[in-house]
Write an enzyme that holds these catalytic residues in place. Sequence first.
Site, PDB file in Angstrom:
ATOM      1  N   PRO A 149      -7.328   0.871   8.490  1.00 20.01           N
ATOM      2  CA  PRO A 149      -5.786   1.709   8.727  1.00 20.01           C
ATOM      3  C   PRO A 149      -4.907   2.253   7.780  1.00 20.01           C
ATOM      4  CG  PRO A 149      -5.586  -0.509   9.345  1.00 20.01           C
ATOM      5  CD  PRO A 149      -6.815  -0.646   9.187  1.00 20.01           C
ATOM      6  N   GLN A 150      -6.237   1.788   6.274  1.00 16.12           N
ATOM      7  CA  GLN A 150      -5.462   2.082   4.407  1.00 16.12           C
ATOM      8  C   GLN A 150      -5.286   2.764   4.454  1.00 16.12           C
ATOM      9  OE1 GLN A 150      -6.819   0.166   0.295  1.00 16.12           O
ATOM     10  NE2 GLN A 150      -8.469  -0.730   2.201  1.00 16.12           N
ATOM     11  N   GLU A 184       9.555  -5.044  -4.747  1.00 21.92           N
ATOM     12  CA  GLU A 184       9.135  -6.111  -4.110  1.00 21.92           C
ATOM     13  C   GLU A 184       9.557  -7.697  -4.153  1.00 21.92           C
ATOM     14  OE1 GLU A 184       5.846  -5.795  -1.983  1.00 21.92           O
ATOM     15  OE2 GLU A 184       5.776  -7.981  -2.410  1.00 21.92           O
ATOM     16  N   ALA A 185       8.793  -8.519  -2.917  1.00 22.48           N
ATOM     17  CA  ALA A 185       9.473 -10.269  -2.794  1.00 22.48           C
ATOM     18  C   ALA A 185       8.385 -10.851  -3.848  1.00 22.48           C
ATOM     19  CB  ALA A 185       9.348 -10.492  -1.597  1.00 22.48           C
ATOM     20  N   THR A 211       0.551  -1.444  -0.003  1.00 19.51           N
ATOM     21  CA  THR A 211      -0.072   0.132  -0.287  1.00 19.51           C
ATOM     22  C   THR A 211       0.719   1.803   0.483  1.00 19.51           C
ATOM     23  OG1 THR A 211      -1.405  -1.257   1.203  1.00 19.51           O
ATOM     24  CG2 THR A 211      -1.926   1.010   1.540  1.00 19.51           C
ATOM     25  N   ALA A 212       1.501   1.374   0.723  1.00 17.14           N
ATOM     26  CA  ALA A 212       2.984   2.882   1.129  1.00 17.14           C
ATOM     27  C   ALA A 212       3.245   2.488  -0.094  1.00 17.14           C
ATOM     28  CB  ALA A 212       3.013   2.946   2.281  1.00 17.14           C
ATOM     29  N   ALA A 247       2.155   1.302   7.884  1.00 18.53           N
ATOM     30  CA  ALA A 247       2.117   1.230   8.881  1.00 18.53           C
ATOM     31  C   ALA A 247       2.831   1.274  10.004  1.00 18.53           C
ATOM     32  CB  ALA A 247       1.002   0.154   8.873  1.00 18.53           C
ATOM     33  N   HIS A 307      -5.023  -5.354  10.723  1.00 18.77           N
ATOM     34  CA  HIS A 307      -4.360  -4.115  10.899  1.00 18.77           C
ATOM     35  C   HIS A 307      -3.234  -3.483  11.621  1.00 18.77           C
ATOM     36  CE1 HIS A 307      -9.001  -3.032  10.298  1.00 18.77           C
ATOM     37  NE2 HIS A 307      -8.836  -3.329   9.148  1.00 18.77           N
TER      38      HIS A 307
HETATM   39  C1  LIG Z   1      -7.048  -9.250   4.356  1.00 16.09           C
HETATM   40  C2  LIG Z   1      -6.646  -7.905   5.144  1.00 16.09           C
HETATM   41  C3  LIG Z   1      -7.551  -7.330   5.028  1.00 16.09           C
HETATM   42  C4  LIG Z   1      -7.410  -5.963   5.087  1.00 16.09           C
HETATM   43  N1  LIG Z   1      -8.802  -5.058   4.791  1.00 16.09           N
HETATM   44  C5  LIG Z   1      -8.554  -3.865   5.309  1.00 16.09           C
HETATM   45  C6  LIG Z   1     -10.036  -2.895   5.016  1.00 16.09           C
HETATM   46  O1  LIG Z   1     -10.973  -3.171   4.736  1.00 16.09           O
HETATM   47  N2  LIG Z   1      -9.338  -2.055   5.803  1.00 16.09           N
HETATM   48  C7  LIG Z   1      -8.207  -1.053   5.591  1.00 16.09           C
HETATM   49  O2  LIG Z   1      -8.466  -0.295   6.005  1.00 16.09           O
HETATM   50  N3  LIG Z   1      -7.297  -2.308   5.695  1.00 16.09           N
HETATM   51  C8  LIG Z   1      -7.618  -3.172   5.324  1.00 16.09           C
HETATM   52  N4  LIG Z   1      -6.149  -4.090   5.648  1.00 16.09           N
HETATM   53  C9  LIG Z   1      -5.207  -3.748   6.037  1.00 16.09           C
HETATM   54  C10 LIG Z   1      -4.366  -3.374   5.121  1.00 16.09           C
HETATM   55  O3  LIG Z   1      -3.783  -4.180   3.685  1.00 16.09           O
HETATM   56  C11 LIG Z   1      -2.585  -2.507   5.504  1.00 16.09           C
HETATM   57  O4  LIG Z   1      -3.041  -1.689   6.604  1.00 16.09           O
HETATM   58  C12 LIG Z   1      -2.159  -2.090   4.827  1.00 16.09           C
HETATM   59  O5  LIG Z   1      -1.785  -2.722   3.324  1.00 16.09           O
HETATM   60  C13 LIG Z   1      -0.498  -1.934   5.385  1.00 16.09           C
HETATM   61  O6  LIG Z   1       0.474  -1.252   4.389  1.00 16.09           O
HETATM   62  P1  LIG Z   1       1.324  -1.114   4.229  1.00 16.09           P
HETATM   63  O7  LIG Z   1       2.529   0.017   3.098  1.00 16.09           O
HETATM   64  O8  LIG Z   1       2.600  -0.683   5.807  1.00 16.09           O
HETATM   65  O9  LIG Z   1       2.240  -2.834   3.724  1.00 16.09           O
HETATM   66  P2  LIG Z   1       2.113  -3.569   3.039  1.00 16.09           P
HETATM   67  O10 LIG Z   1       0.776  -3.588   2.375  1.00 16.09           O
HETATM   68  O11 LIG Z   1       2.175  -5.533   3.350  1.00 16.09           O
HETATM   69  O12 LIG Z   1       2.920  -3.480   1.912  1.00 16.09           O
HETATM   70  C14 LIG Z   1       4.118  -4.316   2.164  1.00 16.09           C
HETATM   71  C15 LIG Z   1       4.877  -5.191   0.679  1.00 16.09           C
HETATM   72  O13 LIG Z   1       6.561  -4.975   1.326  1.00 16.09           O
HETATM   73  C16 LIG Z   1       6.329  -6.147   1.019  1.00 16.09           C
HETATM   74  N5  LIG Z   1       7.856  -6.782   1.703  1.00 16.09           N
HETATM   75  C17 LIG Z   1       8.186  -7.098   2.684  1.00 16.09           C
HETATM   76  N6  LIG Z   1       9.324  -7.672   3.414  1.00 16.09           N
HETATM   77  C18 LIG Z   1      10.026  -7.443   2.191  1.00 16.09           C
HETATM   78  C19 LIG Z   1      11.769  -7.926   1.877  1.00 16.09           C
HETATM   79  N7  LIG Z   1      12.252  -8.011   2.452  1.00 16.09           N
HETATM   80  N8  LIG Z   1      11.949  -7.372   0.431  1.00 16.09           N
HETATM   81  C20 LIG Z   1      10.819  -6.962  -0.322  1.00 16.09           C
HETATM   82  N9  LIG Z   1       9.698  -6.913  -0.224  1.00 16.09           N
HETATM   83  C21 LIG Z   1       9.345  -7.128   0.656  1.00 16.09           C
HETATM   84  C22 LIG Z   1       5.687  -7.621   1.316  1.00 16.09           C
HETATM   85  O14 LIG Z   1       5.762  -8.455  -0.385  1.00 16.09           O
HETATM   86  C23 LIG Z   1       4.265  -6.505   0.835  1.00 16.09           C
HETATM   87  O15 LIG Z   1       4.007  -6.254  -0.817  1.00 16.09           O
HETATM   88  C24 LIG Z   1      -6.573  -5.689   5.102  1.00 16.09           C
HETATM   89  C25 LIG Z   1      -5.093  -6.376   5.254  1.00 16.09           C
HETATM   90  C26 LIG Z   1      -5.964  -7.762   5.321  1.00 16.09           C
HETATM   91  C27 LIG Z   1      -4.328  -8.492   5.106  1.00 16.09           C
END
Ligand SMILES: Cc1cc2nc3c(=O)[nH]c(=O)nc-3n(C[C@H](O)[C@H](O)[C@H](O)COP(=O)(O)OP(=O)(O)OC[C@H]3O[C@@H](n4cnc5c(N)ncnc54)[C@H](O)[C@@H]3O)c2cc1C
Length: 587
Positions: free
Chosen positions: A569-570, A53-54, A33-34, A558, A524
């Site tokens: 949180p999204q 991205e992994a 997401t971020a 996040a 979350h």
């Molecule tokens: C099933 C599910 C339903 C959800 N429903 C909702 C909802 O309805 N509403 C809402 O607001 N939020 C929802 N969420 C939460 C929301 O998706 C997360 O809060 C948000 O995606 C977090 O974003 P992020 O960028 O912190 O991390 P992520 O989106 O998890 O991104 C992290 C990325 O980094 C990559 N990565 C990690 N480590 C490495 C590495 N060492 N090397 C390369 N790549 C790596 C991962 O593969 C991933 O793609 C849901 C989450 C899930 C799992």
Amino acid sequence: MLSFYRSSLALALWTLSTAAAQTFEYVVVGGGTAGAALAARLAEASRSVALIEAGTRYESSWPLAAIPGADVLPVGSDPETNMPADWGFVTAPQPNANGRRVHFARGKCLGGSPTIESLAQWAQAVDDESYTFERVLPYYKRNAHFTPPNTTSRLENATVQYNENSFAAGNGPLEVSYSDFAMPFSTWMKLGMDAIGLPEAADFNSGHLNGSQYCTSTIKASDQSRSSSASSYLDSATSTTLTVFDRTLAKKILFDAQKNAVGVQVADSWGTLSNITASREIIVSGGAFQSPQLLMVSGVGPADELRRHHIPVVSDLPGVGQNLWDHPFFAPSYRVNVETFTRLANDFGYLAARSLEYIISHTGPLTNPVADFIAWEKIPADLRSDFSSGTQQALAAFPDDWPEAEYMSGAGYVGNFSNLLTNQPKDGYQYASILGVLIAPTSRGNISLQSADTSDPPVINPNWLATKADQELAVAMFRRIRQAFASEQMSPVVIGNEYSPGIATQEDAQILNWIRNNVMTLWHPACTCKMGVASDPLAVVDSQARVFGVKKLRVVDASAFPFLPPGHPQSSVYMLAEKIADQILSG
Ligand SMILES: Cc1cc2nc3c(=O)[nH]c(=O)nc-3n(C[C@H](O)[C@H](O)[C@H](O)COP(=O)(O)OP(=O)(O)OC[C@H]3O[C@@H](n4cnc5c(N)ncnc54)[C@H](O)[C@@H]3O)c2cc1C
Ligand SMILES: *[C@@H]1O[C@H](CO)[C@@H](O)[C@H](O)[C@H]1NC(C)=O
Ligand SMILES: *[C@@H]1O[C@H](CO)[C@@H](O)[C@H](O)[C@H]1NC(C)=O
Ligand SMILES: *[C@@H]1O[C@H](CO)[C@@H](O)[C@H](O)[C@H]1NC(C)=O
Ligand SMILES: *[C@@H]1O[C@H](CO)[C@@H](O)[C@H](O)[C@H]1NC(C)=O
Ligand SMILES: *[C@@H]1O[C@H](CO)[C@@H](O)[C@H](O)[C@H]1NC(C)=O
Ligand SMILES: *[C@@H]1O[C@H](CO)[C@@H](O)[C@H](O)[C@H]1NC(C)=O
């Protein structure tokens, strides 16, 4: 010659990887997401960006991903759940969930943005006025393209109230709308919520979370498909300065002798190692589990945890991996006399017909993400008076407009959520549940290392229900859900007594034990690289997301939240990515 898989993403550059091509101005780790949003914004401004991205495109490894109704399939609690595009994370045994280990899916009901006072608290916690509601609002608005609900196709008794002003008039890349198909159960839940004192609210994206309403989803109105950060930001990126390395795992952040982050060591899908270097900055967006993991294996984290794994310490930051917040939930279930997900799961002919309907006309129940109606409250006085003084005190630390409970429609049987598709009772009845989600949790978990290698998952300990306050809150929420189902307004839809756990479960201790056996995560997790002031011993990043004790390194995702604001949180993850992208570009 290095051989990276080239991403299938539309406009990513196909560069034959030469040594010279491996340096970029910015390297972003994590295309979730971020990371996808941030990388796209930097590239739009003509900065050269590598996105590591992994995984690979969610939609290409899991074709059902585009179907909102398929959301419930890959996310069950069963530790053996094995789905494409999922890391298969499983928690450590949870002492306050009767020792259970729970599958923790990681990735669309948007669920609402934080409240005004919770953002004031964010600004205060990080000593930066630019986080107040008024000032972050433009970043919340920037990402979305809002389409009002389709009043022709939706049930007449499922009218949505919304505030179009909560979204930018312009054209953000993320599609936000409502399913064309309202779940019939939600029309009844609405009556039940009203009956127990949660009347219809104007909307949940204007700084208030109180009362009940249909929630916005990240759904494309025109074809009712799911919109994600990858499909939105990256597809709409018109830049040629973005290079996406997918199926590429970041192993380590590389520092020079002055503690500048200068590169990222990565492994391609054959395990071949190489370095991608950054002339300006490295931004870690690996999410709440893997951002702290990557920092720790790179020498940034609690010194004793690093030494345990023989990792040389670059910056001793005790907060890395600590302060894990999450929103746990549980869900009593009832038999109902409207059609629910139970029928989709059990009646193959019906599922086939509805699937065809989705494919041909993009209509029908599969356009609905199953949970489409939500409500928020602080526990009312009558149940509150049962709370111990410790619980009352713990809850008083949250601002007045921060709800303690979220209730979500769940048009099916939930139980322990091990597998929603196979666990629907097969007795011919339709089932529905109301999920109770703890929105003011006081238990904090942690992430620690299993090894010094990011190829091994970190140890995930969400620590749900560890505090008495969480336990008492959960029991009170359970009683509120019962009150709703028992209301006269819901009686026409409810068949018989409560099905799960059933009316024999009456005492607080019985209710709590049932919750321990069934508690699940709303996915979350956050706050494991906490934003804060330098004097805060647990702070990992400052208010511009820069990691303390090193240079040219940020964490933007996040994990960088100082606390998990109420709402889902999204929207705040996008806000933070947009805000920091702006700062990087202007800074
Ligand atoms: C099933 C599910 C339903 C959800 N429903 C909702 C909802 O309805 N509403 C809402 O607001 N939020 C929802 N969420 C939460 C929301 O998706 C997360 O809060 C948000 O995606 C977090 O974003 P992020 O960028 O912190 O991390 P992520 O989106 O998890 O991104 C992290 C990325 O980094 C990559 N990565 C990690 N480590 C490495 C590495 N060492 N090397 C390369 N790549 C790596 C991962 O593969 C991933 O793609 C849901 C989450 C899930 C799992
Ligand atoms: C869920 O319940 C089923 C059936 O009772 C049980 O076999 C399974 O282990 C439970 N799963 C979890 C994650 O608690
Ligand atoms: C609303 O739904 C109806 C019925 O499915 C459909 O014909 C119409 O095109 C939809 N309107 C919009 C604006 O999508
Ligand atoms: C709303 O309408 C639908 C479709 O007719 C029906 O199934 C549902 O029971 C109605 N809800 C209420 C609260 O009457
Ligand atoms: C990557 O950088 C590290 C640290 O500077 C160095 O030891 C290693 O040899 C480099 N690897 C490659 C493949 O260039
Ligand atoms: C929430 O709504 C209830 C009932 O409408 C009202 O009594 C209460 O004051 C509201 N709370 C906040 C924080 O607005
Ligand atoms: C994580 O939390 C658990 C439970 O509170 C505790 O036993 C453990 O020591 C913590 N681990 C780390 C690395 O902080």
